[in-house]
Structures are given as C-alpha cells and as structure tokens.
Design a protein around this motif. Structure first.
Motif, PDB file in Angstrom:
ATOM      1  N   ASN A 102      12.891  92.735  56.962  1.00 42.99           N
ATOM      2  CA  ASN A 102      13.407  94.082  56.781  1.00 42.99           C
ATOM      3  C   ASN A 102      14.341  94.078  55.578  1.00 42.99           C
ATOM      4  N   GLY A 106      13.438  97.746  62.236  1.00 40.74           N
ATOM      5  CA  GLY A 106      14.630  96.919  62.352  1.00 40.74           C
ATOM      6  C   GLY A 106      14.796  96.259  63.701  1.00 40.74           C
ATOM      7  N   LEU A 125      18.083  95.013  56.198  1.00 37.70           N
ATOM      8  CA  LEU A 125      18.907  94.261  57.139  1.00 37.70           C
ATOM      9  C   LEU A 125      19.001  92.764  56.850  1.00 37.70           C
ATOM     10  N   LEU A 148      13.963  91.366  62.420  1.00 38.08           N
ATOM     11  CA  LEU A 148      14.424  91.181  61.047  1.00 38.08           C
ATOM     12  C   LEU A 148      13.429  90.383  60.234  1.00 38.08           C
TER      13      LEU A 148
END
Length: 344
Positions: free
Chosen positions: A137, A221, A140, A224
């Motif tokens: 992601n 999310g 993140l 990850l």
C-alpha cells in the motif's frame, strides 16, 4: 495454513461451484470454455475471438483452480460434462491431466512458435506470461521499508514492527492451486523459503484463496504487504494506492496452460481459440488485459537473469506427488498451526 486466518471469498458456496459465467457471440457453433482467469480480465479477449469468428458462441465458466482440476478430471474419467477448452493457472494440475491421457494433441504453425518452456507434448500450451509479485500500500508503507527482495522482506518481518502484524497476505496453499504451485516453486528455488514461513508466522500473516481478495485488501489498507500475487491482476493505473514489486533476487513467471480435453465435444472450435490466443491479434488482447508481461528494465528494474519461468514439463509432477504434497502441507501447518476459517 497460516494460523491467523484463512479468508474464503465464497465461504457459503460449495468448493465445486463455478464462480461466474458469461456468454460471448451468437454463432451456431457452441464452445464450452472453462478457466481460472477472472472473466473481467480475459472476457475482452474472448469477445474479440467471437468477433473474429462469428460462427462461434463461447460459454465462459470461471472456476477456482482446485475445482477446475477436479471437474476436468471427472470429465476425463466419466465422459460427463466435458469442456471444449480449459485454461488454468494451476499448471502443475494441467501437466498431471496431460500425463494421465486427458488431453487431445494439436499442432499448427502458431503452436510451433512457442518456446520449449511453454509447450509440452503438443497437448499443453502456455498462453500468457505473468510475474508473481509483491504488493504494498503506497500510502501506508514508507518508501524506505518497501522490500525489493525476499531478503529485505525477511528483514522487515524480523523487526517485529506492530504495524505489519496481521497485515501481510499471501495465498492459502490448500485453497488455491496457484498458491500451492508458487509456494512449492519457491521451496525449490529459494534458500529463503524456510525464513519466509517463519516470518509469516511471526507477523500472524493472512492466507486467502484469491487474488481479488488480496489486491482489494492492499488497496483498502487492510493489508500493507502481499506476497506471491500474479501481477496481471493488478492495475496501478486504476488504483494508485497499490505498488508492485518484481523481486530482484528472482521473479517467478507463470504461463497459464491451455488444454483441449480428449473428449471435447467441439475440438475444432477449441483449436481455433488456441490459435487466436497465440496470434498477433490475440497476444495484443492479452497484453491489454495485463496477461502478457513484457520486460522493461527501466520500468521494473528486473534484469533478465532474475527471471525464473515455471516450465510446462514433467518436473511439475513432483508438486502433484501425494506424499510430497502431504509433507509440504504438513510443514506449512506445523509452522503456522491448524487452520481457522473466518468470513472476510
């Protein structure tokens, strides 16, 4: 299976049920086509085939790899409900079907253009070229933590960063024939495989049956990072929250395997579909669908020496050996504990 969870997208649906079905064309010749490939991905290519062959109507059934293998094997043994053509990402399962005489041979000028790693006994043909990638992601995962190799992924999991706990995903090797194949290939190819199992256990990683669930989870999310996902299913153009990594230590490449069952009701139409997929027009469609990867060192950073093709060859029968499979799954379960099924 990974001890944290095994997320099944269709928990209430029997394992032998098809996942989706679509019809293309209106011609008088019927072709039953069964594939593990998402209809949304391969459908435009099948539509192009029926437009180029207006006498053919294609019924496209989408199945999971394990269910498709069982259905095709049953059709081979009993003659009931056979397909005209089968295309599967579980290529080890397809090699076994060919080995037990469930396929019809076919040759054409187009099949002869395939490299030796993408054809076996003129009964199995590798249609696509797709890398197994890592995903992350982009919002993140900090740039300095993005793993470019399996060694870097191992280091990340060893840091015991709570941010990654329960937020790394991979395939469930018992629910996904593709997941089993990729994991088995890793166990042969990489010295890092044991460390990966340990790292997944340490971070309480998530195992799931399906590419769509993993990709959606990374985009949202919930995950990850994801490991060993077919890159063809990822569109960074439509979702800029997903980053794609072709591991620099080595990247596995898969060619989905096409087979014409020995008792196919319409093998001629099936051979026409095969030739279309291997033609320039078909390859252009596959490329637009993301199913035909072309190396660009400037874009991916992956040198040719890091490419590892999963060849269509008898060696894949090792992955189908029941004793070897049992030992491999036992290793998986001993590492992660007994499976625990949850709804997504």
């Amino acid at each position: 299976m990974i001890r944290a969870a095994a997320l099944l997208l269709a928990l209430a649906v029997p394992a032998t049920a098809q996942e989706a079905v679509a019809t293309y064309g209106t011609g008088p010749t019927a072709l039953m086509f069964r594939s593990t490939t998402d209809i949304a991905v391969l459908g435009p290519t099948i539509q192009a085939f029926t437009e180029a062959n207006p006498d053919i109507t294609v019924t496209y059934e989408q199945w999971g790899s394990n269910a498709l293998y069982k259905l095709t094997l049953d059709g081979c043994q009993t003659g009931d409900n056979p397909a005209d053509a089968v295309l599967s990402s579980g290529v080890h399962q397809m090699v076994e079907l060919v080995n037990i005489a469930c396929a019809r041979p076919y040759r054409s000028s187009l099949t002869e253009t395939l490299s030796s790693e993408r054809i076996w006994r003129n009964e199995l043909w590798g249609i696509t070229r797709e890398p197994a990638v890592m995903l992350y992601n982009t919002d993140l995962v900090p740039p300095e933590e993005v793993p470019r190799t399996r060694f870097q992924l191992l280091d990340l999991m060893r840091q015991q960063n709570p941010r990654y706990q329960n937020r790394i995903a991979t395939y469930d090797i018992e629910a996904s024939g593709l997941g089993y194949l990729l994991a088995f290939s890793d166990s042969i190819e990489a010295s890092t495989f044991g460390g990966l199992l340990e790292g997944f256990s340490r971070t309480d990683a998530i195992a799931t049956c399906c590419s769509a669930e993993i990709i959606k989870g990374v985009a949202e999310g919930r995950y990850l990072l994801a490991y060993n996902v077919l890159g063809s299913y990822v569109s960074t153009q439509t979702n800029d929250k997903i980053g794609v990594i072709l591991p620099e230590d080595y990247t596995l490449f898969l060619s989905r395997a096409f087979m014409i069952p020995k008792n196919a009701p319409n093998p001629i139409a099936a051979s026409r579909l095969l030739d279309f997929l291997l033609s320039d027009a078909g390859k252009a469609q596959l490329f637009m669908s993301g199913l035909e990867w072309q190396r660009d060192e400037d874009e991916s950073g992956l040198p040719a020496s890091s490419e590892r093709s999963i060849r269509l060859e008898p060696m894949l029968l090792v992955a189908r050996d029941q004793q070897r499979r049992s030992l491999f799954i036992t290793q998986w379960r001993l590492t992660f504990g007994a499976p625990r099924f949850l709804t997504p």
